[in-house]
Design an enzyme around this catalytic site. Sequence first.
Site, mmCIF file in Angstrom:
data_model
loop_
_atom_site.group_PDB
_atom_site.id
_atom_site.type_symbol
_atom_site.label_atom_id
_atom_site.label_comp_id
_atom_site.label_asym_id
_atom_site.label_seq_id
_atom_site.Cartn_x
_atom_site.Cartn_y
_atom_site.Cartn_z
ATOM 1 N N ARG A 17 0.852 -1.196 0.000
ATOM 2 C CA ARG A 17 0.000 0.000 0.000
ATOM 3 C C ARG A 17 0.885 1.242 0.000
ATOM 4 N NH1 ARG A 17 -0.461 4.657 2.394
ATOM 5 N NH2 ARG A 17 -0.179 3.646 4.415
ATOM 6 N N HIS A 21 3.432 4.047 -3.512
ATOM 7 C CA HIS A 21 3.865 5.412 -3.845
ATOM 8 C C HIS A 21 5.233 5.415 -4.530
ATOM 9 C CE1 HIS A 21 0.690 7.636 -1.817
ATOM 10 N NE2 HIS A 21 0.895 6.982 -0.699
ATOM 11 N N HIS A 200 3.160 4.285 12.726
ATOM 12 C CA HIS A 200 3.450 4.246 11.287
ATOM 13 C C HIS A 200 4.522 5.297 11.051
ATOM 14 C CE1 HIS A 200 2.471 3.841 6.921
ATOM 15 N NE2 HIS A 200 2.861 5.109 6.889
#
Length: 340
Positions: A17, A21, A200
């Site tokens: 996920r 990017h 995160h």
Amino acid sequence: MTFNPGKKLYISDVTLRDGSHAIRHQYSIKNVQAIARALDQAKVDSIEVAHGDGLQGSSFNYGFGAHTDLEWIEAVAEVVTHARIATLLLPGIGTVHHLKEAYEAGARIVRVATHCTEADVSRQHIAYARELGMDTVGFLMMSHMTTPQNLAVEAKKMESYGATCIYVVDSGGALSMQDVRERFRAVKDLLEPSTQTGIHAHHNLSLGVANSIVAVEEGCDRIDASLAGMGAGAGNAPLEVFVAAAERLGWNHGTDLYTLMDAADEIVRPLQDRPVRVDRETLALGYAGVYSSFLRHAEVAAEKYGLSTVDILVELGRRRMVGGQEDMIVDVALDLLERS
């Protein structure tokens, strides 16, 4: 709070996920399945799967994906037997209808992500995720942009909506170790003891692993990381590095380090068309406190208008731009061009 080094850490992989990017959301089905198989073999607890900007992120603003979220999720569901599939939803980009489709495709965990001061917009999505029976996580992005006390208030809102785990999300890779410590203490002071917390991290100041370790010392339950640090900006906390450090510390992570090391070098790193590392541009993200996924967009704008990527990123930081404002990157570039 007494730190328990023997508790089982929850290892949450974000290669499929956030890592999207790093390659402009161009994972092939073959890539996704190879990575998922390796992660599953290594016994990570969950594998997050979606466009880098979450469900329905594939768009002109954020970049079109090589496949749909559902195609990626279904592909992973075909090959995993241990790890649970997670996905990300940003209210305003994805809807409850998209969440239901992701659930039907195989996702069992959802992280509902908002800017760190906008938890209010997550109420509907968190409540619906709970109705579906999903493991429902609140994800407070750009956590460096508010105080620990304000962050705790927003975390409490997400808890009240039904989230059973709340994440401190360093989207800009701008938090120091003390910043992380203060935020976890404030958040845990306000949340119910039964509510889990997660970290995160991004590696823009090379603190991704260190910040994750500090979070665990403060009672954090879930740790996001990615193979070879595959993620926006300088990447996330590299999974294999965090696990090696956790192993050295005697912590119970439950994963196979060598399988992760092999997957990072043999499967993930060769996919990078731009090295995921701390360099001049990614360091500027952490220094200026800019949303990590702005990197590739800013590099395109810099090349198009003959500007410095660093100048664009620093100006975005000065203007306190946040995730979702990718369209402002060109505006900033044009303003800088006019001044030059």
